[in-house]
Design an enzyme around this catalytic site. Structure first.
Site, mmCIF file in Angstrom:
data_model
loop_
_atom_site.group_PDB
_atom_site.id
_atom_site.type_symbol
_atom_site.label_atom_id
_atom_site.label_comp_id
_atom_site.label_asym_id
_atom_site.label_seq_id
_atom_site.Cartn_x
_atom_site.Cartn_y
_atom_site.Cartn_z
ATOM 1 N N ASP A 179 0.909 -1.141 0.000
ATOM 2 C CA ASP A 179 0.000 0.000 0.000
ATOM 3 C C ASP A 179 0.948 1.190 0.000
ATOM 4 O OD1 ASP A 179 -1.466 2.296 0.942
ATOM 5 O OD2 ASP A 179 -3.082 0.901 1.382
ATOM 6 N N HIS A 180 1.091 1.856 -1.143
ATOM 7 C CA HIS A 180 2.200 2.816 -1.245
ATOM 8 C C HIS A 180 2.026 4.012 -0.308
ATOM 9 C CE1 HIS A 180 -0.328 5.118 -4.033
ATOM 10 N NE2 HIS A 180 0.510 6.128 -3.890
ATOM 11 N N ASP A 237 -10.519 2.313 -5.040
ATOM 12 C CA ASP A 237 -9.212 2.804 -5.464
ATOM 13 C C ASP A 237 -8.441 3.494 -4.329
ATOM 14 O OD1 ASP A 237 -7.350 3.314 -7.648
ATOM 15 O OD2 ASP A 237 -7.910 5.426 -7.451
ATOM 16 N N HIS A 242 -5.724 2.955 0.989
ATOM 17 C CA HIS A 242 -4.871 4.043 1.486
ATOM 18 C C HIS A 242 -5.494 4.794 2.663
ATOM 19 C CE1 HIS A 242 -2.896 3.075 -2.165
ATOM 20 N NE2 HIS A 242 -3.560 3.883 -2.968
#
Ligand code: BG6
Length: 487
Positions: A179-180, A237, A242
């Site tokens: 999960d950047h 998304d 995030h």
């Protein structure tokens, strides 16, 4: 300490993610001497490159995006290899395995390997199964790790199915779900800020905090990704992954130590404590929006439905704003308002913690607000708003702020999210990767939204360059609160 020598296999090596994120990240790690003494990068995908043509392509891409020198390109290229294969065909893994074994000798990687799935998610099951079939999943003769890119499933049922499948091929400790957002320096700083200071943590609870805002706004639209996005939308998304991960870091209890288990045990508890969304919440505490055709600064912007590869009647939300409650001791009664959207006025990700007002305002009714603003991006910073006396006669309070800017750090050569996460994976540190139970809890939380979205009435239009549908402002107004930025 440098990571142990290893081979990085990139499945989907001819794709966009590899070009835009993975190779630039590996290249930066390389020039900053953070990669192991020796390593190999093996690109795998269907496209018919040879080692040489792959090197030429990568070098060319890196020259354009990173401006690397010829000398750097040559040195880095010595680690690059390519195999053209049908990733769904078990037989093609015979040659793949041989290749990997050869590279293990050439680069002295003693069998350590990272498999990065940079392919469409539809290939995850086949790749992991084929690796397992050829015993390329075994930690014997070097460690093996699997990096999985989001989306981890499409909804709760498919996420569970994918997870069960991955667990038949790899052990959970071998699976690194990227999960950047967790790779972002300022997101990690949340932990250090909260748990290395005695000053803030005593205030970090329902007795002193009135509400928390989390905003992840983007000014871009869906650009070239309409085909993917139209089947995904803002909830899948951004929110499911995030934003819930960031919320968890804001709200979690202090772990006893910082390691993968201790940290992620606390993260999952927060997500599991989110109050499940009932019918009433979906109506009152959720706003789904879609950007519409508008003129911004004299320029006409197309609506979402006219974007490339988007269905002309699409009901996919490009905005989601909602109020969440965390049912635990620390946060009882404190709303978390969370929103994200495309085509908003600017790119801005921030957390705003609104502290309660003084119990009795002796300097007039317009008492200053105490707000803590943690800016994740861009212009990473931390700002504290508070009240001070207005110079001159009388006792009037005015709002002032104190701020710290990341740019002012002497050493501000921040690793990008992908650099940090790739490096952590090489070191076997899964602290900043999403764990299976947390991903599942996130899907459980958002599933009612996905079901509700199907109903026609639940989507609001908003103008490009605005802060989302008015309905989202009203959602806070009716609670007597407001977003830091609204239209
Ligand atoms: C990605 C989403 O995961 O995150 C994109 O798929 C989004 O739609 C992006 O634009 C935002 O990331 P960042 O790092 O630019 O905030």
């Amino acid at each position: 300490v440098k990571p142990e020598n290893n081979s990085i296999v990139i499945f989907g090596a001819s794709g966009d993610l590899t070009k835009r994120k993975l190779l630039p990240a590996l290249f930066h790690l390389y020039v900053n001497e953070l990669l192991p003494e020796d390593f190999s990068i093996l690109g795998a995908s269907k496209t018919a490159y040879t080692d040489d043509s792959f090197r030429a392509k990568v070098t060319n891409d890196l020259i354009q995006s990173e401006g690397i020198t010829q000398q750097q390109a040559e040195a880095f290229s010595k680690h690059l290899y390519y195999i053209s294969m049908d990733m769904t065909d078990a037989d093609s893994y015979v040659a793949f395995k041989e290749r990997l074994e050869t590279l293990s000798v050439t680069h002295n990687t003693v069998g350590n390997a990272i498999y990065y799935m940079a392919t469409p998610p539809s290939l995850y099951a086949a790749i992991s199964a084929n690796l397992a079939k050829h015993k390329l999943n075994k930690d014997r003769n070097g460690w093996k790790r699997l990096i999985v890119e989001k989306p981890f499933g499409y909804d709760l049922a498919s996420a569970n199915e994918l997870d069960e499948h991955l667990h038949t091929c790899f052990r959970e400790r071998q699976v690194y779900r990227i999960d950047h957002y967790l790779g972002k320096e300022t997101v990690q700083n949340l932990l250090v800020y909260r748990f290395s200071n005695g000053l803030f943590e005593p205030l970090w609870n329902r007795s002193f905090i009135d509400y928390v805002e989390i905003t992840a706004a983007e000014s871009l639209g869906v650009e070239e990704r309409g085909g993917y996005y139209d089947h995904s939308g803002a909830v899948r998304d951004m929110l499911q992954n995030h934003l819930l991960q960031v919320l968890a870091l804001v709200a979690m209890e202090p772990p006893a130590v910082i390691n993968a288990d201790a940290m992620r045990n606390e993260v999952v508890k927060v997500i599991q404590s989110l109050r499940p969304l009932e019918e009433q919440d979906l109506r009152d505490n959720l706003v789904l929006g879609q950007y519409t055709k508008s003129v911004v600064n004299g320029e006409e912007m197309p609506g979402y439905r006219s974007e490339k590869d988007v269905d002309a009647d699409s009901r996919t939300p490009t905005y989601v704003g909602m109020k969440m409650m965390i049912d635990n001791w620390r946060w009882n009664g404190v709303p978390f308002y969370v929103r994200t959207g495309k085509r908003m006025p600017e790119r801005l990700t921030e957390i705003v913690v609104h502290f309660k007002k003084t119990p009795h305002p002796i300097f007039g009714q317009n008492a200053p607000e105490n707000k803590l603003i943690l800016r994740i991006q861009p212009n990473e910073s931390i700002q504290m708003d508070f009240g001070l006396k207005k110079p001159g006669a009388g006792f009037t309070a005015q709002q002032v702020s104190m701020s710290f800017d990341y740019n002012s750090l002497e050493e501000n050569n921040l690793l990008t999210a992908y650099e940090r996460l790739l490096l952590d994976c090489m070191k076997g540190d899964a602290t900043l990767f999403a764990r299976s139970d947390a991903v599942k809890a996130c899907w459980e939380f958002v599933q009612p939204i996905l079901d509700y979205k199907k109903e026609a009435k639940s989507l609001f239009g908003y103008k490009c360059g605005s802060w989302g549908p008015n309905k989202a402002d009203e959602m806070l107004e009716k609670d007597g609160r407001e977003w830091r930025f609204s239209s």
